[in-house]
Scaffold this motif. Structure first.
Motif, short mmCIF file in Angstrom:
data_model
loop_
_atom_site.label_atom_id
_atom_site.label_comp_id
_atom_site.label_asym_id
_atom_site.label_seq_id
_atom_site.Cartn_x
_atom_site.Cartn_y
_atom_site.Cartn_z
N PRO A 125 -4.42 17.55 33.33
CA PRO A 125 -3.62 16.32 33.26
C PRO A 125 -3.75 15.43 34.49
O PRO A 125 -3.63 14.20 34.39
CB PRO A 125 -2.19 16.85 33.08
CG PRO A 125 -2.37 18.14 32.37
CD PRO A 125 -3.61 18.73 32.98
N ARG A 152 -4.20 10.77 26.45
CA ARG A 152 -4.65 11.45 25.23
C ARG A 152 -6.13 11.20 25.00
O ARG A 152 -6.88 12.10 24.64
CB ARG A 152 -3.84 10.97 24.04
CG ARG A 152 -4.19 11.62 22.70
CD ARG A 152 -3.84 13.09 22.69
NE ARG A 152 -4.95 13.95 23.03
CZ ARG A 152 -4.85 15.23 23.32
NH1 ARG A 152 -3.67 15.81 23.35
NH2 ARG A 152 -5.91 15.95 23.61
N HIS A 173 6.69 17.57 30.50
CA HIS A 173 5.92 17.33 31.72
C HIS A 173 6.37 16.06 32.43
O HIS A 173 6.06 15.86 33.60
CB HIS A 173 4.43 17.19 31.40
CG HIS A 173 3.73 18.46 31.05
ND1 HIS A 173 3.96 19.14 29.86
CD2 HIS A 173 2.79 19.19 31.72
CE1 HIS A 173 3.19 20.22 29.83
NE2 HIS A 173 2.48 20.26 30.94
N HIS A 204 3.20 13.33 29.31
CA HIS A 204 3.30 13.50 27.86
C HIS A 204 4.54 12.74 27.39
O HIS A 204 5.64 13.29 27.35
CB HIS A 204 3.43 14.97 27.47
CG HIS A 204 2.17 15.77 27.65
ND1 HIS A 204 1.01 15.47 26.97
CD2 HIS A 204 1.88 16.85 28.43
CE1 HIS A 204 0.07 16.32 27.33
NE2 HIS A 204 0.56 17.17 28.21
N ASP A 240 5.42 11.95 24.56
CA ASP A 240 5.93 12.42 23.27
C ASP A 240 6.68 13.74 23.37
O ASP A 240 7.02 14.34 22.36
CB ASP A 240 4.79 12.56 22.26
CG ASP A 240 3.69 13.51 22.75
OD1 ASP A 240 3.60 13.75 23.97
OD2 ASP A 240 2.90 13.98 21.91
N ARG A 241 6.96 14.20 24.59
CA ARG A 241 7.65 15.48 24.76
C ARG A 241 8.83 15.34 25.71
O ARG A 241 8.80 15.85 26.84
CB ARG A 241 6.69 16.56 25.27
CG ARG A 241 5.53 16.87 24.34
CD ARG A 241 4.60 17.88 24.95
NE ARG A 241 3.36 18.00 24.19
CZ ARG A 241 2.29 18.68 24.61
NH1 ARG A 241 2.33 19.29 25.79
NH2 ARG A 241 1.21 18.74 23.86
#
Length: 274
Positions: free
Chosen positions: A134, A150, A250, A255, A257-258
């Motif tokens: 990452p 991504r 994270h 991220h 989407d998390r």
């Protein structure tokens, strides 16, 4: 006891955006009662997180996430580690040495692909923690080689070509053994990412339960559909596994989407000896 938990999160000790104490404060704001810090291959951030938990009133579990050698998406999360765990410290040192060597090969690989970036910038982004993919993805984005992190993974860091850049990993049974030797419980993380057919996933769960005493299955995860959750809960029940839940947080820059996501689960199996 039923608690609102997030048992799978990351900090700057590995590839997360926030320092351990910052992560704990964010968890408090999100309504989380029990948080586990599970950085990749390191326990360096745990003491800071535990202190922040004591200050905020959140139960913070010492944890880790270990990648297993059998499959790059096979990860074992350890929860409730002891503060003094020499077996885990030894494994983490071996993993760190391997990651430190790999970062040079990743930089060379990207140079071959025409997207050379300063390794010093990647290391600076890691803030003294474990240098991981990452970090490379964020620097690729910063330099305009990709339009999102991504895309960095899809085009460069998660491809068949990239697989030749391997680092040391222990097998899943060994990961579980070290977690148990360190006083923790072992969880099979995000089973959806394995993309196994149900029969193959069940065989993996059976093997890890019988050979290593796997403790739990991460049934609740951002990528799990309601149908997946039902299937994983059923699988956990069949093999007498506890139910775990985690966001794999994270930070939004890593991220988006998390987000931190509290889920209500039973925690007696984790808190009995902590």
């Amino acid at each position: 006891m039923i608690q609102r938990v997030d048992l799978h999160t990351h900090s700057t000790a590995s590839d997360g955006q926030y320092r351990p104490a910052e992560l704990v404060r964010l968890a408090q704001k999100a309504g989380i009662e029990c948080l586990a810090l599970t950085d990749h291959d390191t326990i360096d951030g745990l003491s800071e997180a535990v202190r922040a938990g004591e200050e905020t009133g959140i139960t913070v579990l010492r944890g880790i996430e270990l990648g297993a050698s059998e499959d790059r998406h096979l990860h074992i999360v350890g929860l409730g580690l002891r503060e003094d765990c020499p077996e885990m410290q030894a494994l983490c040192q071996k993993l760190k040495d391997s990651r430190d060597e790999r970062k040079y090969r990743i930089a060379a690989f990207l140079e071959e692909k025409g997207v050379g970036i300063p390794l010093s910038e990647v290391e600076e982004l890691a803030k003294g923690g474990v240098v991981a993919r990452p970090h490379f993805a964020q620097v690729l984005l910063r330099h305009g080689f990709v339009s999102s992190t991504r895309e960095a993974f899809d085009r460069y860091l998660d491809t068949s070509e990239y697989k030749r850049i391997e680092r040391y990993k222990a097998d899943a049974v060994s990961c579980i053994s070290v977690i148990h030797a360190s006083g923790g419980k072992a969880v099979l993380a995000h089973p959806c990412q394995l993309h196994y057919e149900p029969e193959r996933l069940e065989e993996l769960v059976r093997r890890l339960k019988e050979q290593a005493g796997l403790d739990a299955l991460e049934c609740y995860y951002p990528e799990h559909t309601p149908e997946m959750v039902r299937n994983y809960l059923d699988l956990a029940h069949r093999y007498d596994l506890h139910v775990s839940a985690g966001s794999d947080f994270h930070g939004e820059k890593v991220h988006a989407d998390r987000p931190l996501c509290p889920v209500s689960v039973e925690t007696d199996w984790l808190l009995a000896e902590t």
